[in-house]
Design an enzyme around this catalytic site. Structure first.
Site, PDB file in Angstrom:
ATOM      1  CE  LYS A 118     -76.073  36.568  57.528  1.00  0.00           C
ATOM      2  NZ  LYS A 118     -76.201  36.137  58.784  1.00  0.00           N
ATOM      3  CE  LYS A 200     -74.932  43.319  59.607  1.00  0.00           C
ATOM      4  NZ  LYS A 200     -75.361  42.382  60.684  1.00  0.00           N
ATOM      5  CE  LYS A 203     -71.012  38.150  65.699  1.00  0.00           C
ATOM      6  NZ  LYS A 203     -72.249  37.631  64.579  1.00  0.00           N
TER       7      LYS A 203
HETATM    8  N1  AQP Z   1     -72.717  46.313  62.458  1.00  0.00           N
HETATM    9  C1  AQP Z   1     -73.304  46.565  63.561  1.00  0.00           C
HETATM   10  N2  AQP Z   1     -73.629  47.703  64.784  1.00  0.00           N
HETATM   11  C2  AQP Z   1     -74.755  47.892  65.227  1.00  0.00           C
HETATM   12  N3  AQP Z   1     -74.823  46.364  65.476  1.00  0.00           N
HETATM   13  C3  AQP Z   1     -74.249  45.122  65.051  1.00  0.00           C
HETATM   14  N4  AQP Z   1     -74.658  44.145  65.215  1.00  0.00           N
HETATM   15  C4  AQP Z   1     -74.331  43.431  64.106  1.00  0.00           C
HETATM   16  N5  AQP Z   1     -73.423  44.642  63.398  1.00  0.00           N
HETATM   17  C5  AQP Z   1     -73.589  45.426  63.842  1.00  0.00           C
HETATM   18  C6  AQP Z   1     -75.467  43.429  66.675  1.00  0.00           C
HETATM   19  O1  AQP Z   1     -75.482  42.407  66.659  1.00  0.00           O
HETATM   20  C7  AQP Z   1     -75.329  41.395  67.912  1.00  0.00           C
HETATM   21  C8  AQP Z   1     -75.040  40.074  67.472  1.00  0.00           C
HETATM   22  O2  AQP Z   1     -75.609  40.505  65.835  1.00  0.00           O
HETATM   23  P1  AQP Z   1     -75.380  38.631  65.345  1.00  0.00           P
HETATM   24  O3  AQP Z   1     -74.423  37.552  65.765  1.00  0.00           O
HETATM   25  O4  AQP Z   1     -75.906  38.111  65.985  1.00  0.00           O
HETATM   26  O5  AQP Z   1     -75.529  38.689  64.015  1.00  0.00           O
HETATM   27  P2  AQP Z   1     -75.488  39.718  62.901  1.00  0.00           P
HETATM   28  O6  AQP Z   1     -76.249  40.442  63.396  1.00  0.00           O
HETATM   29  O7  AQP Z   1     -75.598  39.547  61.436  1.00  0.00           O
HETATM   30  O8  AQP Z   1     -74.083  40.649  63.110  1.00  0.00           O
HETATM   31  P3  AQP Z   1     -72.310  40.460  62.297  1.00  0.00           P
HETATM   32  O9  AQP Z   1     -71.715  40.729  62.882  1.00  0.00           O
HETATM   33  O10 AQP Z   1     -72.915  40.854  61.641  1.00  0.00           O
HETATM   34  O11 AQP Z   1     -72.689  38.881  62.267  1.00  0.00           O
HETATM   35  P4  AQP Z   1     -72.332  37.763  60.818  1.00  0.00           P
HETATM   36  O12 AQP Z   1     -71.599  38.406  59.907  1.00  0.00           O
HETATM   37  O13 AQP Z   1     -72.252  36.480  61.183  1.00  0.00           O
HETATM   38  O14 AQP Z   1     -73.838  37.783  59.958  1.00  0.00           O
HETATM   39  C9  AQP Z   1     -77.294  42.090  67.264  1.00  0.00           C
HETATM   40  O15 AQP Z   1     -77.819  42.300  67.891  1.00  0.00           O
HETATM   41  C10 AQP Z   1     -76.739  43.433  66.027  1.00  0.00           C
HETATM   42  O16 AQP Z   1     -78.109  43.975  66.063  1.00  0.00           O
END
Ligand code: AQP
Length: 335
Positions: A118, A200, A203
């Site tokens: 990040k 991965k 969002k």
């Molecule tokens: N690609 C993924 N595959 C499986 N699980 C995923 N999670 C996120 N992306 C994937 C799971 O979703 C939960 C919530 O995640 P978060 O919002 O706390 O943060 P993150 O893991 O950083 O998710 P994002 O979508 O990638 O958000 P941004 O883009 O804001 O960083 C967690 O349980 C995560 O494992």
């Protein structure tokens, strides 16, 4: 040690309102939360304090927070069975985070891959919150003495820190925290980007074609799957040599409950066109009922408000007990 030893085991998990939810968030966490709510005492949170570790437009943050809560409900979480709340409504999260940050080594935080990724993406100055984010996550979990934390694979390293901090606190003072275990799904733990299958699905990714949102409409879902990056091999096979197709098979299997072998067999001798058409339809059909229910909740904000207020009250009660124990043990004078 966990209180309520004779009661159900405790689960904590949360999602950041840093954008609209993707099928990665759904398959990696939310879908499993729903399955766990009968058996466990679950605390599910919208972690808005985590979201501001990267710049958020206030209006969008409010919109995403409520929308995610609506998705929780629409996906099947029942406020009668579990505690649904918004992190910033329960001050003990930030309060415990401060205490834990004084016990966290800089070296541990320096090793966090999510911070490295990040911070590489971010423009300009890095903020300290992004660096200490895993400590707040540890506080989220330890505050409820969670036994289990259902997360996708990307959160494994952060969970490890929560375990370390629980151990460190317990041995420096006395038994206080439960050391939590991860609950990582066998399939869907790491859904990859549709455009760059080595990364991965996220969002907050810039390219909307890289993710499927839970709230995308049917035409958009089908179009994004059609555009998904594959390869020139032309065989629907679950192998590391075909990361794009492998990812699509994982998604297909998670939504259909068909095994990987069954899917490979079904598409034997067929091209990617038919496979992509079918997966688009399958995912759109699976998400349609969730989308409809989300609309209902967003049209009935008073119901959402009632749910998050009651959730905050329950969470506050549970968390205050643990926080006051921590404050007492570190030597703070009781008010
Ligand atoms: N690609 C993924 N595959 C499986 N699980 C995923 N999670 C996120 N992306 C994937 C799971 O979703 C939960 C919530 O995640 P978060 O919002 O706390 O943060 P993150 O893991 O950083 O998710 P994002 O979508 O990638 O958000 P941004 O883009 O804001 O960083 C967690 O349980 C995560 O494992």
């Amino acid at each position: 040690m966990a209180e309520n030893m004779d009661e159900k085991k405790i689960i904590f998990s949360g999602i950041q309102p840093s954008g609209a939810l993707t099928i990665g968030n759904y398959l990696g966490s939310l879908k499993n939360w729903v399955e766990l709510q009968d058996e466990y005492n679950c605390y599910y949170c919208v972690v808005d304090q985590h979201a501001i570790t990267v710049p958020q437009e206030p209006k969008m943050l409010r919109k995403n927070t409520l929308e995610i809560l609506a998705v929780y409900l629409a996906a099947g979480l029942d406020p009668e069975k579990c505690t649904l709340f918004i992190q910033s409504h329960v001050p003990a999260h930030a309060q415990l985070s401060w205490v834990l940050s004084t016990m966290t080594y800089m070296g541990q935080l320096n090793r966090m891959t999510q911070f490295k990724e990040k911070s590489q993406k971010g423009e300009g100055n890095l903020n300290a919150g992004l660096f200490t984010y895993p400590v707040l996550m540890a506080a989220d979990i330890l505050l409820y003495n969670a036994d289990l934390v259902p997360v996708g694979e990307d959160q494994k390293q952060h969970l490890e820190l929560a375990r370390d901090l629980a151990d460190r606190f317990n041995s420096r003072y006395s038994d206080t925290f439960t050391v939590p275990d991860g609950y990582i799904p066998k399939l869907g733990a790491r859904i990859m980007s549709l455009q760059e299958p080595e990364k991965k699905m996220s969002k907050s990714a810039e390219d909307p074609n890289s993710y499927i949102l839970i709230l995308d409409d049917e035409a958009t879902i089908k179009r994004k799957f059609k555009r998904a990056v594959t390869d020139s091999i032309g065989i629907v096979k679950y192998t590391d040599e075909q990361p794009g197709i492998k990812n699509l098979i994982t998604i297909y299997s998670s939504f259909s409950n068909m095994s990987i072998e069954e899917i490979e067999k079904k598409y034997e001798g067929k091209g990617y066109g038919e496979f992509k058409e079918d997966i688009g339809q399958l995912v759109a059909d699976s998400l349609a009922p969730i989308r409809e229910k989300v609309e209902y909740y967003l049209d009935n904000k008073d119901e959402l408000e009632r749910i998050y207020r009651e959730g905050a009250q329950k969470a506050e009660k549970a968390s205050r007990r643990v926080l006051s124990k921590v404050y007492r043990k570190v030597g703070f004078i009781q008010r």
